[in-house]
Design a protein around this motif. Structure first.
Motif, PDB file in Angstrom:
ATOM      1  N   PHE A  83       1.002  -1.312   0.000  1.00 24.39           N
ATOM      2  CA  PHE A  83       0.085   0.163   0.060  1.00 24.39           C
ATOM      3  C   PHE A  83       0.926   1.317   0.100  1.00 24.39           C
ATOM      4  N   LEU A  84       0.923   2.039  -1.178  1.00 23.60           N
ATOM      5  CA  LEU A  84       1.929   2.801  -1.444  1.00 23.60           C
ATOM      6  C   LEU A  84       1.728   4.249  -0.218  1.00 23.60           C
ATOM      7  N   ASN A  85       0.586   4.531  -0.184  1.00 27.77           N
ATOM      8  CA  ASN A  85      -0.007   5.838   0.562  1.00 27.77           C
ATOM      9  C   ASN A  85       0.379   5.578   1.984  1.00 27.77           C
ATOM     10  N   GLU A  86      -0.052   4.381   2.381  1.00 26.43           N
ATOM     11  CA  GLU A  86      -0.258   3.827   4.035  1.00 26.43           C
ATOM     12  C   GLU A  86       1.329   3.311   4.304  1.00 26.43           C
ATOM     13  N   LYS A  87       2.354   3.261   3.323  1.00 22.04           N
ATOM     14  CA  LYS A  87       3.784   3.004   3.398  1.00 22.04           C
ATOM     15  C   LYS A  87       3.806   1.570   4.363  1.00 22.04           C
ATOM     16  N   MET A  88       2.969   0.633   3.956  1.00 19.87           N
ATOM     17  CA  MET A  88       2.893  -0.713   4.795  1.00 19.87           C
ATOM     18  C   MET A  88       2.691  -1.700   3.873  1.00 19.87           C
ATOM     19  N   ILE A  89       2.688  -3.157   4.241  1.00 19.46           N
ATOM     20  CA  ILE A  89       2.616  -4.190   3.663  1.00 19.46           C
ATOM     21  C   ILE A  89       1.509  -5.044   4.629  1.00 19.46           C
ATOM     22  N   ILE A  90       0.372  -5.858   3.912  1.00 27.26           N
ATOM     23  CA  ILE A  90      -0.241  -6.597   4.756  1.00 27.26           C
ATOM     24  C   ILE A  90      -0.246  -8.197   4.187  1.00 27.26           C
ATOM     25  N   LEU A  91      -0.212  -9.041   5.209  1.00 27.83           N
ATOM     26  CA  LEU A  91      -0.271 -10.288   4.955  1.00 27.83           C
ATOM     27  C   LEU A  91      -1.572 -10.963   5.088  1.00 27.83           C
ATOM     28  N   LEU A  92      -2.140 -11.470   4.024  1.00 25.78           N
ATOM     29  CA  LEU A  92      -3.851 -12.260   4.200  1.00 25.78           C
ATOM     30  C   LEU A  92      -3.398 -13.637   4.125  1.00 25.78           C
ATOM     31  N   SER A 145      10.104  -2.451  -4.120  1.00 23.95           N
ATOM     32  CA  SER A 145      10.553  -1.340  -4.842  1.00 23.95           C
ATOM     33  C   SER A 145       9.802   0.026  -4.256  1.00 23.95           C
ATOM     34  N   TYR A 146      10.439   1.144  -4.211  1.00 23.16           N
ATOM     35  CA  TYR A 146       9.604   2.067  -3.599  1.00 23.16           C
ATOM     36  C   TYR A 146       9.537   3.526  -4.597  1.00 23.16           C
ATOM     37  N   THR A 184      12.131   6.819  -5.642  1.00 20.59           N
ATOM     38  CA  THR A 184      13.281   6.694  -4.971  1.00 20.59           C
ATOM     39  C   THR A 184      14.564   6.177  -5.410  1.00 20.59           C
ATOM     40  N   GLY A 185      14.558   5.331  -6.483  1.00 21.34           N
ATOM     41  CA  GLY A 185      15.325   4.741  -7.086  1.00 21.34           C
ATOM     42  C   GLY A 185      16.058   3.755  -6.037  1.00 21.34           C
ATOM     43  N   ILE A 186      15.160   3.022  -5.196  1.00 19.12           N
ATOM     44  CA  ILE A 186      15.672   2.056  -4.290  1.00 19.12           C
ATOM     45  C   ILE A 186      15.006   0.838  -4.243  1.00 19.12           C
ATOM     46  N   VAL A 187      15.507  -0.482  -4.193  1.00 17.38           N
ATOM     47  CA  VAL A 187      14.953  -1.545  -3.955  1.00 17.38           C
ATOM     48  C   VAL A 187      15.545  -2.142  -2.599  1.00 17.38           C
ATOM     49  N   LYS A 188      14.875  -2.812  -1.765  1.00 16.91           N
ATOM     50  CA  LYS A 188      14.846  -3.115  -0.466  1.00 16.91           C
ATOM     51  C   LYS A 188      14.875  -4.534  -0.317  1.00 16.91           C
ATOM     52  N   GLY A 191      29.195   3.027  -8.847  1.00 20.60           N
ATOM     53  CA  GLY A 191      28.548   4.144  -8.098  1.00 20.60           C
ATOM     54  C   GLY A 191      27.501   4.879  -8.781  1.00 20.60           C
ATOM     55  N   GLN A 192      27.207   4.050  -9.862  1.00 17.29           N
ATOM     56  CA  GLN A 192      25.816   4.845 -10.650  1.00 17.29           C
ATOM     57  C   GLN A 192      24.609   3.984 -10.164  1.00 17.29           C
ATOM     58  N   LYS A 193      23.411   5.060 -10.210  1.00 18.64           N
ATOM     59  CA  LYS A 193      22.436   4.710  -9.996  1.00 18.64           C
ATOM     60  C   LYS A 193      21.735   3.503 -10.677  1.00 18.64           C
ATOM     61  N   LEU A 194      21.229   2.486  -9.983  1.00 13.94           N
ATOM     62  CA  LEU A 194      20.876   1.275 -10.754  1.00 13.94           C
ATOM     63  C   LEU A 194      19.220   1.631 -11.235  1.00 13.94           C
ATOM     64  N   PHE A 195      18.495   2.434 -10.500  1.00 12.40           N
ATOM     65  CA  PHE A 195      17.095   2.834 -10.893  1.00 12.40           C
ATOM     66  C   PHE A 195      16.679   4.222 -10.870  1.00 12.40           C
ATOM     67  N   ILE A 196      15.759   4.659 -11.518  1.00 12.88           N
ATOM     68  CA  ILE A 196      15.399   5.944 -11.279  1.00 12.88           C
ATOM     69  C   ILE A 196      13.787   5.993 -10.487  1.00 12.88           C
ATOM     70  N   ASP A 197      13.031   5.020 -11.155  1.00 16.53           N
ATOM     71  CA  ASP A 197      11.674   4.879 -10.503  1.00 16.53           C
ATOM     72  C   ASP A 197      11.426   3.422 -10.653  1.00 16.53           C
ATOM     73  N   PRO A 198      11.856   2.628  -9.687  1.00 13.86           N
ATOM     74  CA  PRO A 198      11.594   1.127 -10.035  1.00 13.86           C
ATOM     75  C   PRO A 198      10.042   0.823  -9.569  1.00 13.86           C
ATOM     76  N   CYS A 199       9.386   0.046 -10.228  1.00 14.74           N
ATOM     77  CA  CYS A 199       8.030   0.180 -10.345  1.00 14.74           C
ATOM     78  C   CYS A 199       7.342  -1.192  -9.864  1.00 14.74           C
ATOM     79  N   TYR A 200       7.733  -2.310 -10.514  1.00 14.36           N
ATOM     80  CA  TYR A 200       7.563  -3.575 -10.228  1.00 14.36           C
ATOM     81  C   TYR A 200       8.583  -4.639 -10.342  1.00 14.36           C
TER      82      TYR A 200
END
Length: 603
Positions: free
Chosen positions: A414-423, A456-457, A460-464, A482-491
């Motif tokens: 959930f992008l806006n809530e900054k969370m992940i839920i497990l169902l 992905s976020y 931010t150009g970040i994957v965690k 040292g180069q950025k891997l991503f600009i806007d990782p989506c899926y």
């Protein structure tokens, strides 16, 4: 025996009829054994387990008064006339359940003397047709025959691929061989023609030299033809060797099926004629054959055809280079992920969708659909040519992406809530439990691997890499330089062997492949892939990337080499945002804004 007529029944087992059959009568075992004479049996001694003629019966009653004698009306009528292989003078009369072997009287007394469950053969065979085990076997035979029919179709399809590959390889080799041989002969003819001009000046002297030169060149041609023929033969042998295992599997299957049909025919005949002893023995034989056939069918379904291509050398058609050339053809294996797929439209899934943001095939019968705008998860039951909505689960905020954790558990970002839920679901897809995990930012794409999430976020150009509790284990944002891997990782998604992460970057218009240690392995960019969104992988490692603005789905190999544009506008695509794959049914699901198109896939 009368002529047998065979036809295929609706269950696939041969139905045998015969106009007449020889009716046999039992003979006196004592007369046959002691005097070598034939006499019709009219009685049976239960204690001696022997058939007696009239004379021997009277003698037996006189000397063995305690023995129980059954007359012709009550004695066993199910005769089995086979002799023992160890004691040829003895009839087979018993069956040892402990050893699972047939036995004559001598075998019973000696080899099976310590066995507790040695039964008279007609007695143990009398109930075989009504036994649960025999009924189970008949049921298994019906199911197995259906499997055989399906397998024959599968064999035919795979055999066609094998034969086409062999034909193409042979054609390439032959064409290149003829081209090189022709080129060499043309070069030699030029030399001969040049020599002919000189010969006009000194005919007498040069005639001999010309003959010698022609002989030398002919020998070179012969050696060259031998050399390239050997190269051609070697490449053909490698082609044949590549396909050998599959062909051996096919040959084994055909042999097993032949034996299966023959034994089922014998089994049905014995059952129809009431030959219970024969039926019992055929039943024992076919049980083992069924096990072998089941195993063979499973191997055929699991068998993967090795794909390959033949590359020809860039040899210059000149004598010097051809003379010293040693490699004319190269055999190269082609990874299954790089083999072109074919798609055929199956059906559409249309519902009250507003903006579909993610698809997930939870099982071959269940498809999960996230609707970003409606803030819900829709559960569909999949059938052969349609999908039926089973339930909708509402959320308080917009869901972005979904991944499978287990057969009954999924994770949603959930992008806006900054969370992940497990169902967690029950077997009938009712929610049993909801667990919230901190997303550590505006999380978008998510994939699961061995108790870890790759996330992905947004912007931010970040994957965690997160643990199941939401702790950050690793962060990927830059490559080794040292180069950025991503600009806007989506899926993102994970390779079948769980070694690679594939990330779609909607700003870079590309797909990035990296290891779980963050090492960059490959990047895919193409002018015909615009705004890539959700990714999917199949069991062979092929990657499928949908382009929202390019209205297509690209098939990539596991190393992100372009294979082909698999689906485009001609297939009815309009801004495809999501893609999901079902391994069991070989289906590709492509989600657009408010509709999903389902395609059947094949190699």
């Amino acid at each position: 025996m009368a002529e047998k007529k065979e036809k295929l029944t609706s269950h696939g087992i041969s139905s045998l009829t015969q106009d007449s059959d020889e009716i046999k009568e039992m003979y006196c075992e004592e007369c046959e054994r002691d005097n070598g004479e034939y006499a019709t049996a009219v009685a049976f001694c239960v204690d001696c387990v022997e058939y007696k003629c009239k004379t021997c019966r009277e003698y037996h009653r006189r000397h063995f008064k305690t023995h129980k004698i059954q007359d012709s009306d009550s004695m066993p009528q199910d005769f089995y006339f086979e002799k023992c292989s160890t004691h040829p003078q003895q009839l087979i009369k018993f069956y040892c359940s402990e050893c699972s072997k047939l036995a004559c009287q001598d075998c019973k007394d000696n080899a099976h003397g310590q066995c507790g469950d040695v039964y008279h053969l007609p007695t143990v065979a009398s109930g075989i047709q009504k036994s649960d085990d025999f009924k189970d076997l008949q049921h298994d035979l019906d199911e197995l025959f259906v499997d055989i029919i399906d397998t024959e179709k599968l064999l035919e399809a795979k055999s066609e691929v094998v034969e086409k590959q062999e034909e193409k390889a042979t054609e390439i080799c032959k064409e290149h061989s003829n081209k090189l041989i022709k080129a060499l002969k043309q070069q030699h003819q030029i030399v001969i023609d040049a020599f002919d001009k000189k010969m006009e000046m000194t005919i007498a002297r040069l005639k001999k030299e010309r003959l010698e030169l022609v002989q030398v060149l002919s020998e070179k041609e012969r050696k060259f033809e031998n050399k390239i023929t050997k190269a051609e033969t070697d490449i053909k042998e490698e082609v044949v060797s590549t396909n050998r295992e599959f062909k051996e599997l096919k040959s084994e299957h055909l042999n097993l099926v032949g034996n299966f049909k023959a034994l089922t025919a014998d089994l049905e005949q014995a059952q129809k004629l009431g030959k219970k002893c024969v039926l019992f023995i055929k039943y024992k034989l076919i049980k083992q054959l069924c096990e072998n056939l089941h195993r063979n069918i499973e191997q055929i379904h699991q068998a993967n055809i090795q794909h390959y291509k033949i590359k020809i050398s860039e040899t210059q058609a000149k004598e010097l280079s051809l003379d010293h050339e040693t490699s004319f053809f190269t055999f190269e294996n082609v990874h299954a992920s790089a083999v072109e797929r074919k798609v055929v439209f199956n059906f559409d899934i249309s519902g009250q969708f507003d903006i579909i943001s993610s698809l997930l095939v939870l099982s071959e019968h269940t498809l999960l659909i996230l609707d970003w705008k409606k803030c819900n998860l829709v559960i569909y039951k999949l059938e052969k040519t349609q999908a039926i909505c089973m339930d909708e689960i509402k959320f308080d905020t917009n869901p972005w992406d979904i991944t499978k954790v287990s057969d009954c558990k999924v994770a949603i970002t959930f992008l806006n809530e900054k969370m992940i839920i497990l169902l967690k679901f029950s077997e009938d897809m009712k929610v049993l439990d909801i667990t919230k995990i901190p997303g550590k930012g505006r999380c978008t794409g998510i994939a699961y691997k061995n108790n870890y999430f790759a996330v992905s976020y947004w912007g931010t150009g970040i994957v965690k890499i997160l643990s199941m509790s939401g702790e950050v284990v690793k962060t990927f944002d830059k490559d080794d330089y040292g180069q950025k891997l991503f600009i806007d990782p989506c899926y993102l998604t994970v390779s079948p062997d769980n070694t690679m992460i594939y990330v779609s970057d909607c700003e870079k218009y590309g797909v990035i492949c990296l290891t779980f240690d963050g090492k960059l392995k490959a990047v895919y960019k193409d002018d015909h892939l615009n705004l890539p969104y959700q990714l999917a992988v199949d069991e062979y490692g092929s990657v499928y990337a949908c382009g929202v603005e390019s209205d297509n789905v690209h098939q990539l190999s596991s190393d992100l080499t372009k294979v082909k544009i698999l689906i485009d506008k001609s297939h009815g695509l309009d801004q495809p945002r999501c893609v999901a794959y079902c391994q069991n049914t070989k289906r590709l699901f492509v989600g657009m804004r408010n509709k999903i198109r389902v395609f059947n896939m094949s190699l």
